[in-house]
Enzyme design. Structure first.
Site, PDB file in Angstrom:
ATOM      1  NE  ARG A  48      40.235  17.543  34.364  1.00  0.00           N
ATOM      2  CZ  ARG A  48      38.964  18.204  34.871  1.00  0.00           C
ATOM      3  NH1 ARG A  48      38.261  17.419  35.077  1.00  0.00           N
ATOM      4  NH2 ARG A  48      39.354  19.408  35.050  1.00  0.00           N
ATOM      5  CB  VAL A 134      42.597  31.677  52.478  1.00  0.00           C
ATOM      6  CG1 VAL A 134      41.806  32.705  53.210  1.00  0.00           C
ATOM      7  CG2 VAL A 134      42.034  30.598  53.602  1.00  0.00           C
ATOM      8  CB  ILE A 138      47.143  37.680  51.624  1.00  0.00           C
ATOM      9  CG1 ILE A 138      46.679  38.924  49.869  1.00  0.00           C
ATOM     10  CG2 ILE A 138      47.480  38.640  53.115  1.00  0.00           C
ATOM     11  CD1 ILE A 138      45.174  39.154  50.467  1.00  0.00           C
ATOM     12  N   GLY A 189      36.221  38.636  32.628  1.00  0.00           N
ATOM     13  CA  GLY A 189      37.077  37.901  33.496  1.00  0.00           C
ATOM     14  C   GLY A 189      37.368  37.556  35.270  1.00  0.00           C
ATOM     15  CD  GLU A 192      34.874  29.171  38.176  1.00  0.00           C
ATOM     16  OE1 GLU A 192      34.309  28.949  37.562  1.00  0.00           O
ATOM     17  OE2 GLU A 192      35.467  30.215  39.484  1.00  0.00           O
ATOM     18  CG  ASP A 203      36.013  31.238  47.264  1.00  0.00           C
ATOM     19  OD1 ASP A 203      36.165  30.458  46.511  1.00  0.00           O
ATOM     20  OD2 ASP A 203      36.152  32.912  47.435  1.00  0.00           O
ATOM     21  CE  LYS A 207      39.055  31.877  49.228  1.00  0.00           C
ATOM     22  NZ  LYS A 207      38.961  32.811  48.340  1.00  0.00           N
ATOM     23  N   GLY A 306      44.210  34.279  41.514  1.00  0.00           N
ATOM     24  CA  GLY A 306      45.087  34.782  40.315  1.00  0.00           C
ATOM     25  C   GLY A 306      46.144  33.341  40.331  1.00  0.00           C
TER      26      GLY A 306
END
Lengths: 430, 430
Positions: A48, A134, A138, A189, A192, A203, A207, A306
């Protein structure tokens, strides 16, 4: 035997995940080429803000015109790490139309429009992979979709949101309240500025929809997932949990009904025994328990978010999709052949821990017990404590349908002797 | 879109695993067909004792001539669950020569002859899959080979033998000695009549060789794996471990050297902190920790053996191999391109816990400490206790090369004041 013409990759989005994908594609180019059987080349990066300096990325590759990039026609794989519904959805569909396969980390989009996207991929004979959508790094989609392809999965039970697990773990270990723990998560951190998507369970629900669909080979939409956030979990709830030898986690739970003819998917806080492997999942880690007929109980554990972990999952998919392309094949696509219906929350059968504030006088327990009996909810244990005319009653039930429990709670609220329903929490993992 | 001509499967071996594979192929035929895109048919079952009644298996399919079965030419996939080196090796090679792909659960064979078998598969353009060879139902080969294909694995640390974990867990939780715990494992069916392969670490070493090869994309042979069994672990060792906040597990450890230019693979008992996720792996369960550059720390947990879990892994591979066959493709094959050498045990860097029986007189600690210093092994903590002229000294070192530690122990044995080296145990997982 190495092909020399490189496979061309278009990267949509160059934030925390995208920049890490680009970095690893560059620094590990030789390893990726050896594992794929051909070199991969970053052919374009849609962003962007083109003026932002992006270390290690050739500025000539950067464009603001994502649509033109996916329409180029020479792109083998589009990696979508923009997130959100639009423009991601249109870009992915356009990518298929122009011959590219797609690797996406977009849980919201997959949960909402997975069916249409899979159909578009199939129509054009291309792959749609989304391991990163998801539980970050992992491996979960691939084990469910491939390793367990010969088995029958009955249950998926997991901690799939790191932010809420960090907050709940903090509350559990320090006795902090929700707001205090959230503030710390924000400062570090892990949360949010607007934590709604995490703490309200949106969220995790996305999932859960994705996992349930894959696990049961059926279609589970985001709207099919029952969702309760964890903002009302209190320090008192943790104290109650401790008394039961439990802790509290925000769980995503996908289950096949006992008769095998329907499935359920839900996200809510629940007590789980300290002896359960999920109880010891600390901080922002994720872990998912899978129960299958033949395999038994499996658990997958690791960092659920992350830049680097998510990039690892994206790159694993990128290697697989590139290999498929070289071999002229596609991987296992959408599998929703069972067409099992999704039952409402009322049909879910589980146990409950209910705290009531009641009048401290004879006969209250009998009244309360009668309400449970009338609704067919069997009581496992009751603990009563009181002083100064006020008392509290903690009831733990045997397994019962959620609808029956709702009936119990409505009826309890009508009793004069019940001053209030302090908390209702499901008990899982036993 | 379903193909109607079935894919034909030959099953070699019909013991605990094979009979379960056959059972699930029959009872879940519709699911398997839907997931593969074509029906699968059991075309023959090779056994040693044809007279044995095998429920659910058409006697007309049973043969003692495994060679003729794999040579039939119409077999799409051979499932090898015989175990051992021969005749399994020749049968698998013959299967490739006659156009079949192979799914195997044979860890000993894969560890010893993986290179030749992979070469045979590649020569004939066929698949060789073996998820069931390591850690039963736990998806491990596929995640390492595919999910982490875009990442750099640095370490694999796992409990890959359920028998020894059962024994060690029993010793830990009850204070039992090795023999007593082994007897219980035997009585419960967790240990075989001759437990050598398990308790001496041969089984775990085969798995370590397979895992190290896949994780580091290099060739690791069974002979490359350093191996120590767990028959000499004592109740006293567990007491020492507890004092350090540790427990003892038989671990398979595969590591990339710090400089990235070599790898090591080893199996031995080791102390690990109780806070480490592997410490809480109970009974006959397996769990494997994987550390990768981008993904971070992942763990995979589940039942490591048994007919049903192993059959689940075999069937997952069967579905994948059948899909590949329908698509005219093969899955990711052997990947040993890094050609990293395997370093000897002496190069392994870790920490040590050493118990010494020493004379209880002044200067002993100084003598002992001097020996450590002369060999460049730095001491973390020393604990001394003694009575009646005898004393014990427990030394925990910082990280040091195994060769240096061997030098220390040899030198300590030469000291008049050291009556004996009671135990040496590595400390891992910190």
């Amino acid at each position: 035997m190495m092909r020399t013409r490189p496979l061309k990759v278009a990267l949509l989005g160059c934030g925390v995940v995208g920049s890490e994908v680009a970095r690893i594609m560059t620094t590990h180019a030789d390893d990726l080429a050896a594992r794929i059987g051909a070199p991969v080349e970053l052919a374009g990066v849609a962003v962007r803000r083109p003026s932002k300096v992006r270390e290690g990325i050739d500025p000539a590759l950067v464009t603001t015109d994502a649509t033109a990039l996916v329409k180029r026609g020479d792109i083998d794989v589009v990696v979508e790490v923009i997130g959100g519904i639009e423009p991601a959805r249109t870009l992915i569909t356009t990518a298929f139309e122009h011959g590219a396969s797609v690797v996406s980390a977009n849980k919201a989009l997959l949960a909402q429009d997975g069916e249409a996207l899979h159909a578009a991929a199939a129509e054009h004979g291309r792959d749609l992979y989304y391991e990163a959508a998801v539980a970050g790094a992992i491996p979960l989609i691939r084990p469910l979709r491939e390793s367990l392809a010969g088995d029958k999965v009955n249950r998926v039970l997991g901690i799939v949101n790191g932010t809420t697990n960090f907050i709940l773990d903090k509350m559990d270990s320090t006795g902090a309240g929700y707001q205090e723990a959230l503030d710390e998560a924000t400062a570090l951190g892990y949360a949010e500025a607007d934590p709604t998507a995490d703490v309200e369970g949106f969220d995790a629900a996305a999932k859960a929809a994705i996992l349930a669909g894959i696990a049961f080979h059926t279609r589970v939409r985001l709207d099919d997932v029952y969702r309760e956030g964890m903002t009302e979990v209190t320090a008192a709830d943790f104290a109650s949990a401790k008394e039961m030898g439990c802790t509290i986690k925000l769980l995503a739970i996908c289950e096949r009904a006992a008769d095998g003819q329907s499935v359920t998917a839900r996200v809510h806080p629940a007590m789980i025994p300290l002896s359960h492997p999920l109880a010891s999942v600390r901080g922002a880690y994720n872990a998912v328990f899978v129960e299958a007929d033949a395999a038994g109980q499996l658990m997958f554990y690791g960092p659920g978010a992350g830049g680097s972990p998510t990039a690892s999952a994206v790159l694993g998919d990128l290697v697989a999709v590139c290999r498929n392309r070289l071999g002229g094949a596609t991987g296992p696509g959408d599998s929703a052949y069972t067409q099992l219906p999704v039952s409402p929350m009322g049909d879910v059968v589980t146990r409950y821990h209910i705290s009531l504030d009641v009048a401290d006088k004879p006969g209250v327990l009998a009244q309360v017990a009668t309400v449970f009996a009338e609704h067919g909810v069997s009581i496992d244990t009751v603990r009563q404590s009181g002083k100064d005319g006020e008392a509290s009653l903690v009831v733990v039930t045997h397994r019962a349908a959620d609808a029956a429990l709702t009936g119990v709670v409505d009826a309890l609220r009508q009793l004069d002797t019940v001053r209030g329903v302090a908390s209702i929490m499901r008990v899982e993992g036993e």
